[in-house]
Scaffold this motif. Structure first.
Motif, short mmCIF file in Angstrom:
data_model
loop_
_atom_site.label_atom_id
_atom_site.label_comp_id
_atom_site.label_asym_id
_atom_site.label_seq_id
_atom_site.Cartn_x
_atom_site.Cartn_y
_atom_site.Cartn_z
N LEU A 42 0.80 -1.21 0.00
CA LEU A 42 0.00 0.00 0.00
C LEU A 42 0.84 1.27 0.00
N GLY A 43 2.15 1.12 0.09
CA GLY A 43 3.00 2.30 0.14
C GLY A 43 3.29 2.74 1.56
N TYR A 44 2.71 2.06 2.53
CA TYR A 44 3.03 2.31 3.95
C TYR A 44 2.91 0.97 4.68
N ASP A 45 3.48 0.91 5.87
CA ASP A 45 3.49 -0.34 6.64
C ASP A 45 2.47 -0.22 7.77
N ARG A 46 1.36 -0.96 7.64
CA ARG A 46 0.30 -0.88 8.63
C ARG A 46 0.47 -1.88 9.77
N ASN A 47 1.45 -2.75 9.68
CA ASN A 47 1.64 -3.78 10.70
C ASN A 47 2.36 -3.23 11.92
N GLN A 48 1.95 -3.69 13.09
CA GLN A 48 2.55 -3.32 14.37
C GLN A 48 2.54 -1.81 14.60
N VAL A 49 1.44 -1.18 14.23
CA VAL A 49 1.25 0.24 14.52
C VAL A 49 0.04 0.38 15.44
N LEU A 50 0.30 0.84 16.66
CA LEU A 50 -0.74 1.07 17.65
C LEU A 50 -1.19 2.53 17.56
N ILE A 51 -2.50 2.75 17.50
CA ILE A 51 -3.03 4.12 17.38
C ILE A 51 -3.78 4.47 18.67
N VAL A 52 -3.26 5.46 19.39
CA VAL A 52 -3.95 5.98 20.57
C VAL A 52 -4.84 7.12 20.13
N LYS A 53 -6.15 6.96 20.36
CA LYS A 53 -7.12 7.92 19.85
C LYS A 53 -7.29 9.11 20.81
N ASN A 54 -7.86 10.18 20.28
CA ASN A 54 -8.31 11.33 21.06
C ASN A 54 -7.20 11.97 21.89
N THR A 55 -5.99 12.05 21.33
CA THR A 55 -4.88 12.65 22.09
C THR A 55 -5.07 14.16 22.26
N GLY A 56 -6.08 14.72 21.63
CA GLY A 56 -6.40 16.12 21.88
C GLY A 56 -6.79 16.36 23.32
N ALA A 57 -7.23 15.28 24.01
CA ALA A 57 -7.59 15.40 25.42
C ALA A 57 -6.38 15.75 26.29
#
Length: 807
Positions: free
Chosen positions: A466-481
């Motif tokens: 896909l042109g990027y590596d999506r494996n082993q990437v953890l996404i922490v949501k709502n860091t605007g808090a």
């Protein structure tokens, strides 16, 4: 008389219990499967039909082509709704909606992240049927900082629905007064929000620009008005209002803009078409697809046809054994009408029993089907309003159709001919049965090929670069808090063992955050040298964390202050700009629609194209800017014990914002969610194709048993004369295998046509491989051979003495 027909029919069915069981089982499974898909299709077609004014509601869409890039939106410009209401007599009311995004809502001492929030104009409750339990729908969304919530939300925060006048605290700073409580929105709605905030609370709602589109705009037409008439008036409206701003910004009239191959367009979509016929940027929910409704409807029809063909095949085959019975009954004085009625009664009785069993099977299989299709279907008392007539119609229709041939064929013969055995000789040709076997195996092979193609495409999607590596990437949501502590959190996370890198931005390939803006190669904003790319705010770690390849130039650096006026573009952006050597070229970005506030950026790098939307779409231009965005923190990890690392990250989070929920996901899971509908259809294809093959094999097994029974004495004579088992098995199976070969020849081009058309929906797809047809054909032959050979071997191993002793 009817009682006698039923009694005789039951006696005949018991006498041939094997054939009866195969008939009932095959038809029951086929009808049950068909019913499940009917429930699914009815559910998909019922979206938004709960709105009493659904036939008068339309949504306004916006389409834009600029710089070689086409964009289609489910959103329009802020002032459009008011203009439509003021200038067009066919418009009764309008409402704008704009998704708010994630908000932290205070409950006791904790903050709960709520994502289903949307701004709305006061006309919402006049246009859509959203019954209000408490509050006044006419005034509920008039005042700023007012909010209407759903019944379940009210109970979640207050354990009561009597909450009008109470307040909710958003993001620890904004107080919203509850002015209404509505019933929970039905699942069959193209939007399903829990909080409706007054549009007057949203400053951007007062924008007057016609070159920005951020609002989902709905129109309620007056009774009798035709939306096509309004649709035809939209081009003139758009031209009238956009022309001035376009001249101010890029110094062009609409005619000059369109002459260069660009355009602005508005069009309408009826409310009932949104769920199945709309897939635009800015949709208020994840819509379905009419294509999959067609596919599943075709599968239901195919399975029903296979089951009916089985029933007809076995009915006609078994009826030839009753020729002498017909002859005797005619000699004894039975009228032809009585014989026809007898055959039809037996046929209808079997289909009626099968249909009743099918309803029970459908009810038992419904939980499994719901899990597979992500639905909440249920057989209720309302279902029986249409289900009962369907049962009666199916029983009579299939029963009469299947019983028609043996009834009228056999009853037409003269008793003398029948009793002399002439009928049996003429009946062995079985051309009708051969045709029906070819028909049902053709359908089965089409389904097998369809399943293989779908899974081949899904496998391609899962493994495509896909042109990027999506494996082993953890996404922490709502860091605007985290507020001003967001950078501190990022730096602390980067120091943890097992963390490779981290980047803070809500603009991710698997996220919904998107932003477009025009860019130009010169300060005069010449449209011939402009494009409309994605504008993403990222930090200096974005490219490295996501594994995006930098083709030329360099990455952003936080140490270089000039990078705040720099940009990185992808290959498509460079191509559309016509830049063979884009490094150090200047790009100009208008910051508003006046055409006066223009910023200059220098291209410092070019990245390889990457897919950031569905593989159904071509890659569009992307530009990265070094700007702070606290939407999410993406963390690349290599730890073997991810759960331990996850606990450490959560502890860091809670140390900074103890009352804020820790929400996360993994990028590969977010990616897979994009293709969940395809995966579900793939699973449904596998299950129902298996059922179709099983039903076809049931019929084939019954016909093989019938053929062996008809040739019992021939098999005995051949064995006495020295034929071995292999010769006899070949003799009994070759005719059926020939029919399967014919099925392959007929079905292969049809399957290629339909699946090639399905694949055209993907910009990135596999080619239709020849081995798929070969594999499907070989599978069908193997399945047919195993089905037939069981009965053939049984007949070949039988003692010939038993079959010849009566001669």
């Amino acid at each position: 008389m009817l009682k006698n027909y039923i009694k005789t029919a039951l006696r005949g069915l018991r006498k041939n219990i094997g054939f009866t069981a195969i008939n009932i089982l095959g038809l029951s499974v086929g009808l049950a499967t068909c019913l499940l898909i009917v429930f699914y299709v009815i559910d998909e077609l019922s979206y938004d039909q709960f709105n009493k004014k659904a036939d008068r509601i339309v949504r306004v869409n916006f389409e834009l082509k600029f710089g070689g890039n086409n964009s289609i939106y489910a959103q329009t410009m802020a002032p459009l709704a008011q203009v439509l209401k003021a200038e067009f007599p066919d418009v009764e009311n309008t409402v704008r909606m704009q998704a708010r995004g994630g908000v932290r809502v205070k409950k006791d001492n904790e903050n709960i992240q709520e994502n289903m929030m949307i701004y709305s104009d006061p006309g919402l409750f006049d246009i859509f049927t959203l019954p209000m339990i408490n509050g006044n729908p006419a005034t509920a969304l008039v005042e700023p900082n007012s909010v209407v919530i759903t019944e379940s939300t009210a109970k979640k925060y207050f354990n009561s629905t009597n909450v009008v006048g109470k307040t909710l605290l958003f993001n620890d700073k904004d107080n919203y007064k509850i002015t209404g409580v509505i019933k929970d929105i039905p699942k069959q709605s193209h939007f399903n929000y829990d909080f409706f905030l007054s549009m007057s609370s949203f400053p951007e709602s007062r924008q007057t620009t016609w070159l920005s589109n951020n609002f989902n705009t709905y129109v309620l037409l007056k009774p009798g008005a035709d939306y096509k008439k309004l649709n035809a008036q939209l081009p003139a409206l758009l031209r009238r209002h956009v022309n001035t701003e376009l001249q101010s910004m890029v110094h062009l009239t609409m005619d000059e803009f369109e002459k260069a191959g660009n355009y602005f367009r508005l069009n309408l979509t009826p409310l009932s078409d949104i769920h199945l016929h709309s897939d635009r940027i800015g949709e208020l929910g994840r819509n379905g697809s009419i294509q999959y409704v067609y596919i599943l409807s075709a599968i239901a029809l195919f399975i029903l046809l296979i089951a009916c063909v089985n029933f007809m095949n076995l009915s006609t085959a078994r009826s030839s054994n009753r020729a002498r019975e017909v002859g005797v009954r005619k000699v004894l004085g039975s009228a032809r009408s009585s014989l026809v009625a007898q055959f039809l009664t037996e046929s209808v009785l079997v289909t009626f029993l099968s249909t009743l069993i099918a309803v029970v099977l459908a009810w038992l299989m419904l939980p499994f089907f719901n899990q597979m299709a992500n639905k909440e279907l249920a057989i209720t008392s309302q279902s029986f309003i249409w289900l009962l007539p369907v049962i009666v119609t199916i029983s009579l229709g299939i029963g009469c159709l299947a019983g028609f041939y043996p009834a009228f064929f056999l009853s037409a013969f003269q008793p003398v001919d029948v009793l002399k055995g002439k009928l049996a000789t003429g009946f062995k040709g079985g051309r009708l049965r051969s045709f029906l076997v070819v028909f049902q195996f053709s359908i089965s092979i089409i389904l097998i090929i369809g399943t293989l193609v779908i899974y081949n495409q899904l496998n391609y999607i899962q493994h495509k670069n896909l042109g990027y590596d999506r494996n082993q990437v953890l996404i922490v949501k709502n860091t605007g808090a985290l507020g001003n502590q967001a950078k501190i959190f990022k730096q602390e996370i980067k120091q943890l063992p097992g963390v490779v890198n981290a980047t803070m931005s809500g603009y991710l390939p698997t996220a919904d955050d998107r932003n477009t803006s025009a860019l130009f190669q010169d300060p005069t904003l010449d449209q011939k040298r402009g494009i409309l790319p994605q504008i993403w705010s990222v930090d200096e770690d974005y490219i490295n964390t996501l594994g995006i390849k930098l083709i030329s130039g360099r990455n952003f650096s936080e140490q270089l202050l000039t990078d705040s006026s720099s940009m990185i573009i992808n290959e498509t952006a460079a191509r559309l700009l016509g830049l063979t050597s884009p490094l150090n070229k200047s790009i100009y970005r208008p910051m508003d629609s006046s055409g006066k506030n223009i910023r200059k950026f220098n291209i410092i790098g070019v990245i390889k194209d990457f897919n950031f939307s569905s593989l159904r779409d071509n890659i569009s231009p992307v530009t990265l800017f070094l700007e702070e965005d606290r939407g999410a923190l993406s963390i690349r990890v290599h730890a073997q014990n991810v759960s331990t690392l996850l606990a450490q990250i959560e502890n860091k989070w809670k140390s900074l914002v103890p009352n804020q929920h820790f929400v996360y996901s993994f990028m590969d899971q977010d990616f897979e969610a994009t293709y969940r509908s395809e995966e579900r259809v793939g699973k449904i294809f596998v299950v129902f194709t298996s059922l179709a093959i099983a039903i076809a094999c049931l019929g084939l097994f019954g016909l093989a048993a019938y053929a062996a029974e008809q040739r019992t004495k021939e098999i005995g004579i051949r064995k006495v004369l020295g034929a071995d088992v292999a010769v006899i098995v070949t003799m009994l199976t070759k005719d059926f295998i020939k029919l399967v070969f014919i099925s392959i020849i007929i079905s292969s081009p049809l399957a290629w046509f339909f699946m090639h058309k399905w694949l055209q929906g993907f910009a990135y797809r596999v080619n239709f491989q020849w081995w798929i047809v070969l594999l499907a054909g070989a599978g069908a032959i193997l399945i047919a051979f195993l089905t037939i050979s069981f009965q053939s071997i049984k007949s070949a191993l039988a003692n010939p003495v038993k079959s010849l002793k009566s001669e």
